[in-house]
Scaffold this active site. Structure first.
Site, PDB file in Angstrom:
ATOM      1  N   CYS A 172       0.844  -1.203   0.000  1.00 27.63           N
ATOM      2  CA  CYS A 172       0.000   0.000   0.000  1.00 27.63           C
ATOM      3  C   CYS A 172       0.879   1.253   0.000  1.00 27.63           C
ATOM      4  O   CYS A 172       0.553   2.249  -0.672  1.00 27.63           O
ATOM      5  CB  CYS A 172      -0.942   0.006   1.203  1.00 27.63           C
ATOM      6  SG  CYS A 172      -2.386  -1.081   1.000  1.00 27.63           S
ATOM      7  N   HIS A 200      -6.464  -2.874  -1.043  1.00 25.87           N
ATOM      8  CA  HIS A 200      -5.761  -3.824  -0.169  1.00 25.87           C
ATOM      9  C   HIS A 200      -6.571  -5.107  -0.004  1.00 25.87           C
ATOM     10  O   HIS A 200      -7.681  -5.087   0.524  1.00 25.87           O
ATOM     11  CB  HIS A 200      -5.483  -3.217   1.208  1.00 25.87           C
ATOM     12  CG  HIS A 200      -4.757  -4.170   2.104  1.00 25.87           C
ATOM     13  ND1 HIS A 200      -3.387  -4.267   2.139  1.00 25.87           N
ATOM     14  CD2 HIS A 200      -5.222  -5.117   2.961  1.00 25.87           C
ATOM     15  CE1 HIS A 200      -3.039  -5.223   2.988  1.00 25.87           C
ATOM     16  NE2 HIS A 200      -4.140  -5.752   3.501  1.00 25.87           N
ATOM     17  N   THR A 233       5.467 -13.391   1.993  1.00 28.78           N
ATOM     18  CA  THR A 233       6.158 -12.509   2.946  1.00 28.78           C
ATOM     19  C   THR A 233       5.526 -11.127   3.025  1.00 28.78           C
ATOM     20  O   THR A 233       5.838 -10.371   3.947  1.00 28.78           O
ATOM     21  CB  THR A 233       7.650 -12.355   2.575  1.00 28.78           C
ATOM     22  OG1 THR A 233       7.747 -11.830   1.247  1.00 28.78           O
ATOM     23  CG2 THR A 233       8.376 -13.688   2.656  1.00 28.78           C
ATOM     24  N   HIS A 250      -0.198  -8.422   1.098  1.00 27.34           N
ATOM     25  CA  HIS A 250      -1.033  -7.682   0.130  1.00 27.34           C
ATOM     26  C   HIS A 250      -0.978  -8.523  -1.139  1.00 27.34           C
ATOM     27  O   HIS A 250       0.119  -8.782  -1.661  1.00 27.34           O
ATOM     28  CB  HIS A 250      -0.444  -6.282  -0.077  1.00 27.34           C
ATOM     29  CG  HIS A 250      -1.232  -5.387  -1.013  1.00 27.34           C
ATOM     30  ND1 HIS A 250      -1.675  -4.127  -0.649  1.00 27.34           N
ATOM     31  CD2 HIS A 250      -1.614  -5.564  -2.306  1.00 27.34           C
ATOM     32  CE1 HIS A 250      -2.304  -3.575  -1.681  1.00 27.34           C
ATOM     33  NE2 HIS A 250      -2.274  -4.428  -2.699  1.00 27.34           N
ATOM     34  N   HIS A 297      -0.449 -10.320  -4.385  1.00 27.46           N
ATOM     35  CA  HIS A 297       0.464  -9.981  -5.479  1.00 27.46           C
ATOM     36  C   HIS A 297       0.699 -11.202  -6.336  1.00 27.46           C
ATOM     37  O   HIS A 297       0.729 -12.338  -5.848  1.00 27.46           O
ATOM     38  CB  HIS A 297       1.779  -9.410  -4.966  1.00 27.46           C
ATOM     39  CG  HIS A 297       2.468 -10.241  -3.923  1.00 27.46           C
ATOM     40  ND1 HIS A 297       2.058 -10.255  -2.602  1.00 27.46           N
ATOM     41  CD2 HIS A 297       3.526 -11.084  -3.997  1.00 27.46           C
ATOM     42  CE1 HIS A 297       2.850 -11.065  -1.913  1.00 27.46           C
ATOM     43  NE2 HIS A 297       3.743 -11.601  -2.739  1.00 27.46           N
TER      44      HIS A 297
HETATM   45  P1  5GP Z   1       6.140 -13.184  -1.579  1.00 29.77           P
HETATM   46  O1  5GP Z   1       7.379 -13.749  -0.943  1.00 29.77           O
HETATM   47  O2  5GP Z   1       5.206 -12.596  -0.530  1.00 29.77           O
HETATM   48  O3  5GP Z   1       5.451 -14.079  -2.531  1.00 29.77           O
HETATM   49  O4  5GP Z   1       6.646 -11.983  -2.481  1.00 29.77           O
HETATM   50  C1  5GP Z   1       7.006 -10.737  -1.966  1.00 29.77           C
HETATM   51  C2  5GP Z   1       7.986 -10.141  -2.938  1.00 29.77           C
HETATM   52  O5  5GP Z   1       8.115  -8.775  -2.649  1.00 29.77           O
HETATM   53  C3  5GP Z   1       9.388 -10.753  -2.856  1.00 29.77           C
HETATM   54  O6  5GP Z   1       9.732 -11.344  -4.097  1.00 29.77           O
HETATM   55  C4  5GP Z   1      10.280  -9.555  -2.491  1.00 29.77           C
HETATM   56  O7  5GP Z   1      11.525  -9.584  -3.158  1.00 29.77           O
HETATM   57  C5  5GP Z   1       9.435  -8.373  -2.898  1.00 29.77           C
HETATM   58  N1  5GP Z   1       9.668  -7.189  -2.122  1.00 29.77           N
HETATM   59  C6  5GP Z   1       9.732  -7.108  -0.769  1.00 29.77           C
HETATM   60  N2  5GP Z   1       9.936  -5.829  -0.377  1.00 29.77           N
HETATM   61  C7  5GP Z   1       9.986  -5.091  -1.526  1.00 29.77           C
HETATM   62  C8  5GP Z   1      10.177  -3.693  -1.777  1.00 29.77           C
HETATM   63  O8  5GP Z   1      10.327  -2.873  -0.879  1.00 29.77           O
HETATM   64  N3  5GP Z   1      10.195  -3.300  -3.072  1.00 29.77           N
HETATM   65  C9  5GP Z   1      10.023  -4.191  -4.109  1.00 29.77           C
HETATM   66  N4  5GP Z   1      10.076  -3.693  -5.347  1.00 29.77           N
HETATM   67  N5  5GP Z   1       9.839  -5.507  -3.902  1.00 29.77           N
HETATM   68  C10 5GP Z   1       9.827  -5.945  -2.630  1.00 29.77           C
HETATM   69 ZN    ZN Z   2      -1.822  -3.283   1.230  1.00 31.36          ZN
END
Ligand code: 5GP
Ligand code: ZN
Length: 116
Positions: A7, A46, A94, A97, A99
């Site tokens: 967000c 969100h 991780t 939100h 994605h």
């Molecule tokens: P998940 O692990 O939840 O499937 O994916 C979260 C993704 O967000 C990860 O691939 C991580 O590298 C990315 N990510 C985490 N923090 C940030 C950030 O501050 N900026 C960007 N551009 N990506 C982020």
């Molecule tokens: Zn959010």
């Protein structure tokens, strides 16, 4: 919701490298790419993850996949791409939100380490 990282990215409070934006969807480069092309597509609304998709908010998923198809066409990803959403701890989510990861630019394998 104010504490949500994505967000804050949508609000511009945290910088990101935008690759797509419309009224409902925002997409940007993953900060820690695991493929030559690694973008994240998120709803501006969100929603904490795939488990929170309901009949009332499900329309956003079609809008996100429409955006993904447009970016894939614009960037010539004709040789293939993968879309992944991680939901919950076991899947490695991780950021709370919703994605969708768009991965491309290399041939990808298909394995999950599991006790099966
Ligand atoms: P998940 O692990 O939840 O499937 O994916 C979260 C993704 O967000 C990860 O691939 C991580 O590298 C990315 N990510 C985490 N923090 C940030 C950030 O501050 N900026 C960007 N551009 N990506 C982020
Ligand atoms: Zn959010």
């Amino acid at each position: 919701m104010n504490d949500c990282l994505f967000c804050k990215i949508i609000a511009g409070e945290i910088p990101s490298r935008k690759v797509y934006e419309d009224e409902f969807v925002y997409a940007f480069c993953d900060i820690n790419p695991i493929a030559p092309i690694h973008y994240l597509f998120i709803p501006k609304q969100h929603i904490s993850g795939a488990s929170e998709i309901t009949p009332e908010n499900a329309e956003i998923v079609g809008k996100i996949f429409t955006a993904i198809a447009k970016v894939a066409a614009d960037e010539n990803l004709g040789s293939g791409f993968r879309v992944v959403t991680n939901c919950g701890e076991d899947a490695g989510q991780t950021v709370g939100h919703l994605h969708f990861h768009l991965l491309a630019g290399t041939a990808m394998g298909w394995t999950v380490q599991a006790g099966v």
